[in-house]
Design an enzyme around this catalytic site. Structure first.
Site: not given
Length: 927
Positions: A699-702, A729
């Protein structure tokens, strides 16, 4: 392996020069003759934009060689020093505005007002006026169609008018990451106009090489420049906060303009001038046995050395589907040719490149790529407009080139563009809608569970050696192990190189016992973001690299980047960024390549091959429609299956199949009603099932995920795992359930199959076996030696960073810290309480009371505030600033931009939990 820093620099300089696109050069004002006297205008001359903003631009460098720097050191030109002194004096009271916090840097800087007398005085002592216009945008900060952003500011217009009136020759250079209002610039009648883009830390040298004629410009536009921003067909929909309709469908960029609005084009796709001239001639053409072959000879017919990019376009029959008038099907670039020298480029194209996807079944072949009956013509040339016919072939009867399944189709109706039957303008039609829900396909694809064995003594090294299967290895993982391995940790995890974006793999003691290494991720497309303060190489931006049309050069550049990563123990670069330039205002266009999916895919594939050749790897992002930053995690992308397959997914497909990409990051947003991180069709059915991808998806962050038809959540890891998006991630502490994810809960309820977690565990471990992290753990990594790197540019070693535990307060003695000009001091924190803190810094200075000694505070590489001392007469003075610490592992860096300060200590004291702040205005002030 050896990383020669000089070769790295020279390759980047070559790329920075080759990506420059010269749009206008009346009266052959360029190149500048030897001994030319140059008057440089524009305040950005002293603050060259090396890249855009956000994670793709936060590369900590020892210095930047801007355009002015390169000109000042060039023996072939002389810079008007009186005019330069005027700019430097004005900047003393009008400093560069970096913005505070994330995404707050302005699009442009305040421009110095210019009176005619000053310009006339400079003109009397100069041969040429060089005006530099700079723009920035980036992550979480789309560009805007306002003065000072996409358009010129009033002061910039006045400056250009004044310079034009005073000087006989005016050259305008655009130091931007994407296109801006070029018509407005042309209206001010520059003699020469060039996009020099954002060339990284050495970009000025590449510009200087082109200006002085050491290099002939050979860059080509990877975007169409229209007369007005309203001419772009996506303009009515771009920036919607709820749902962005991709109503232009496949008619993105030149596909639209060449088909329906040729009169709206100012500069066409693929356009770019040279200092020499070329003849492009087709030598042969054939189409047989499913392959189109052509040979194109390029001859330098001018008086200077130079390179030329050859572009092949297809014109396909309109048929029942409707087609763009031109589609790029291949490109190549010559070597540098001397006057009279020739080179023949050969191209072999599969007929499937000419096929179109039928998402509605109008050809009789639903969910298939088809070659509709009719004549297919290939054109060769140097832009989408400057082409000549190379040859043609005829398809007698519509035939299928690939049979697929309907995937990712929209469920809500909307209308899309299609050429009129008489090919006179555009019409509209409803998009074909989904015939089967995604959960049905996911349920049919759940793998068989591997029986749990417990610890059987098998390590990942055993699998790598062939002594055990991956299935037997993963069979040892308990439910808790399986829930841990899909969690990434960061940012700034101490388990990997400090100050990087994340860690994944061996994040728990149990996983480490099985021999699972922790891999290190670092941003991004423009070079490594090392928030520890360690220096890294800042690369030319993605747009510039694509404009080179030189995949061999890009591959060579990223080989050096791969070696630099290895030296810093960074295993995975979070790049290349490769979303399509759907609209000029997308803030992250600088990270991406082009409006064209073929250019996008070929450039990304070249970067991945370069990284792989050095033993490193990169992450394709943001899979697959991150084409605006505003509300990027919330707004839905409404797009047809045809547009996805022919435009927005195509570049990724090329990078996977031709570049061997083995890591992908999904986008934040929703794709036809379901968030990308939880889309089974995207991450399993297409990526793995159709393309044969055998890597890891993060995933992208958060990021957020959702179940079909449900609201999104940051803790719904079960939805992620069901889609075969392998990694979340990032988490504060991946060894425990620090974010409250629902993985174990979903296992217990049966809404998540254990086999689906095992599948992701196998994907992650299979990927890790190929990384330098695995070789470091097993003691088989080949060392990288760096030579010729300047002493001021060398990074400290990761082991030199020490983490301090911060609970309620922390005090550090700074009396021995180096506070000399351009020095850094780094503090790594393991934070037990997230929230607002007071940072107290005690210092003294013997300088005069009017002196100014700023100390800038960076948190995770982002400017968070500044302490400024005047002379204190030697007395100690304590200053306090508020700072937000909202991640467990944080790198704080103090940057000293002036000499003359002594420090005593630093104290950080907890003020308030971020969850306790209810007033939004107070929250924004603090954070």
């Amino acid at each position: 392996m050896t990383l020669d820093w000089n070769e790295y620099i020279e390759t980047a300089v070559q790329a920075a020069g080759e990506g420059i696109v010269l749009l206008k050069n009346d009266r052959n004002v360029l190149p500048l003759p030897a001994g030319c006297r140059v008057a440089v205008y524009g305040r950005i001359q002293t603050h060259y934009y090396k890249s855009g903003t956000g994670s793709g631009g936060l590369v900590n460098v020892s210095g930047v060689i801007g355009i002015l720097d390169a000109l000042l050191s060039c023996p072939d030109v002389s810079v008007n020093r009186e005019l330069l002194a005027r700019y430097r004096e004005w900047e003393e009271t009008h400093p560069f505005d970096e913005g505070i916090g994330w995404g707050n840097e302005p699009w442009s800087q305040e421009e110095m007002p210019l009176d005619y007398a000053a310009a006339a005085a400079a003109a009397a002592e100069s041969d040429v006026a060089l005006v530099i216009i700079g723009r920035s945008a980036g992550e979480d900060k789309d560009n805007k169609d306002v003065p000072g952003a996409y358009r010129l500011s009033a002061t910039e217009k006045d400056m250009l008018k004044t310079v034009r009136a005073a000087h006989a020759k005016m050259v305008v250079l655009l130091n931007t990451g994407g296109i801006m209002d070029t018509q407005g610039l042309c209206d001010l009648a520059p003699d020469a106009l060039a996009y020099v883009w954002q060339g990284g830390m050495i970009g000025g040298r590449g510009v200087c090489d082109v200006l002085t004629g050491r290099v002939s410009p050979s860059g080509k536009l990877t975007d169409t420049i229209a007369k007005t921003i309203a001419d772009y067909p996506s303009s009515p929909y771009f920036g919607d906060a709820v749902r962005n309709f991709y109503a232009e469908d496949i008619y993105v960029g030149y596909r639209y303009f060449e088909t329906a609005a040729p009169e709206a084009v100012l500069y066409p796709f693929g356009f770019g001038l040279s200092y020499t001239t070329f003849d492009v001639a087709v030598r042969s053409f054939s189409a047989e046995n499913g392959t189109v072959r052509t040979a194109v000879a390029v001859t330098n017919t001018g008086g200077r050395r130079g390179k030329e990019a050859v572009q092949l376009y297809a014109q396909c029959p309109q048929g029942k589907l409707g087609k763009p008038k031109r589609v790029l099907v291949a490109f190549g670039k010559t070597r540098e040719l001397g006057s009279g020298e020739s080179q023949t480029l050969t191209f072999e194209l599969a007929e499937s490149l000419f096929a179109s996807y039928d998402d509605g079944g109008v050809t009789g072949y639903p969910s298939c790529y088809v070659l509709e009956s009719g004549t297919y013509t290939v054109y060769a040339g140097t832009s989408v407009r400057d082409v000549r016919e190379a040859g043609s072939f005829t398809v007698e009867k519509t035939r299928v080139t690939e049979t697929l399944k309907q995937l990712l189709a929209p469920e809500r109706p909307f209308r899309r563009m299609k050429p009129r039957a008489d090919e006179n303008g555009m019409d509209w039609e409803g998009v074909p809608l989904s015939r089967e829900s995604e959960p049905v396909r996911r349920a049919a694809a759940i793998p068989s569970e591997i029986p749990y064995t417990g610890d059987a003594g098998i390590t990942l090294a055993d699998v790598r050696r062939g002594g055990s299967s991956m299935e037997a290895f993963v069979a040892q993982f308990s439910d808790d192990d399986l829930s841990c391995v899909i969690r990434g940790e960061g940012m700034g995890s101490p388990k990997v190189t400090p100050g990087t974006a994340g860690a994944f793999g061996g994040v728990s003691a149990a996983l480490k016992k099985f021999g699972v290494p922790c891999a290190c991720c670092a941003d991004g497309p423009s070079g490594m973001r090392l928030d520890s303060g360690a220096k890294a190489f800042s690369l030319p931006c993605g747009t510039l690299l694509a404009c080179t049309f030189n995949t061999e050069l890009v591959e060579r550049l990223f080989f050096f980047t791969g070696l630099e990563m290895a030296k810093n123990r960074v295993d995975v670069l979070l790049g290349p960024g490769m979303n399509v330039h759907r609209h000029p205002l997308n803030g992250r266009n600088f990270e991406y390549f082009s409006e064209d999916p073929l250019v996008t895919g070929k450039m990304a594939a070249a970067q991945i091959r370069g990284l792989h050749s050095a033993g490193s790897t990169g992450t394709l992002k943001h899979f697959c429609c991150n084409n605006q930053e505003f509300k990027r995690a919330e707004a839905d992308v409404a797009v047809s299956e045809r547009a996805l397959r022919e435009i927005y997914l195509k570049g990724y497909e090329i990078a996977v199949k031709e570049g061997g990409a083995d890591a992908i990051m999904t986008m934040y947003g929703s794709l036809n009603g379901m968030w990308a991180a939880s889309r089974f069709d995207l991450n399993t059915a297409i990526l793995r099932g159709e393309w044969g991808f055998d890597g890891v998806v993060m995933t992208d962050w958060w990021a957020v995920m959702n179940d079909y038809g449900a609201s999104p959540s940051k803790t719904n890891f079960a939805a992620m795992a069901r889609a075969q998006n392998d990694l979340y991630m990032v988490c504060l502490d991946a060894a425990v359930n620090s974010t409250g994810d629902n993985t174990l809960e979903a296992l217990a309820s049966g809404t998540l199959a254990r086999s689906e977690l095992q599948r992701s565990a196998a994907n992650i471990c299979r990927f890790l076996m190929k990384t330098r992290a695995f070789r470091r753990l097993s003691g088989t990594e080949d060392a990288v030696t760096v030579v010729n790197r300047p002493a001021e540019d060398r990074s400290f070693l990761p082991d030199e960073v020490v983490y301090h535990t911060l609970s309620d307060s922390l005090e550090l003695d700074l009396s021995a810290v180096d506070t000399s000009k351009d020095a850094d001091f780094v503090i790594a924190l393991n934070t037990e309480r997230l929230g607002g803190y007071d940072m107290e810094l005690t210092g003294a200075s013997d300088l005069g009371e009017l002196s100014q000694i700023p100390v800038t505070v960076f948190s995770q590489g982002i400017a968070a505030g500044t302490f400024t001392w005047n002379g204190t007469g030697g007395a100690w003075l304590t200053q306090t600033r508020k700072i937000c610490i909202n991640m467990k592992y944080v790198i704080i860096r103090l940057y000293f931009s002036r000499n003359g300060l002594r420090l005593k200590n630093l104290k950080i004291t907890f003020r308030v939990d971020k969850d306790a702040i209810t007033d939004p205005q107070e929250y924004m002030q603090l954070f």
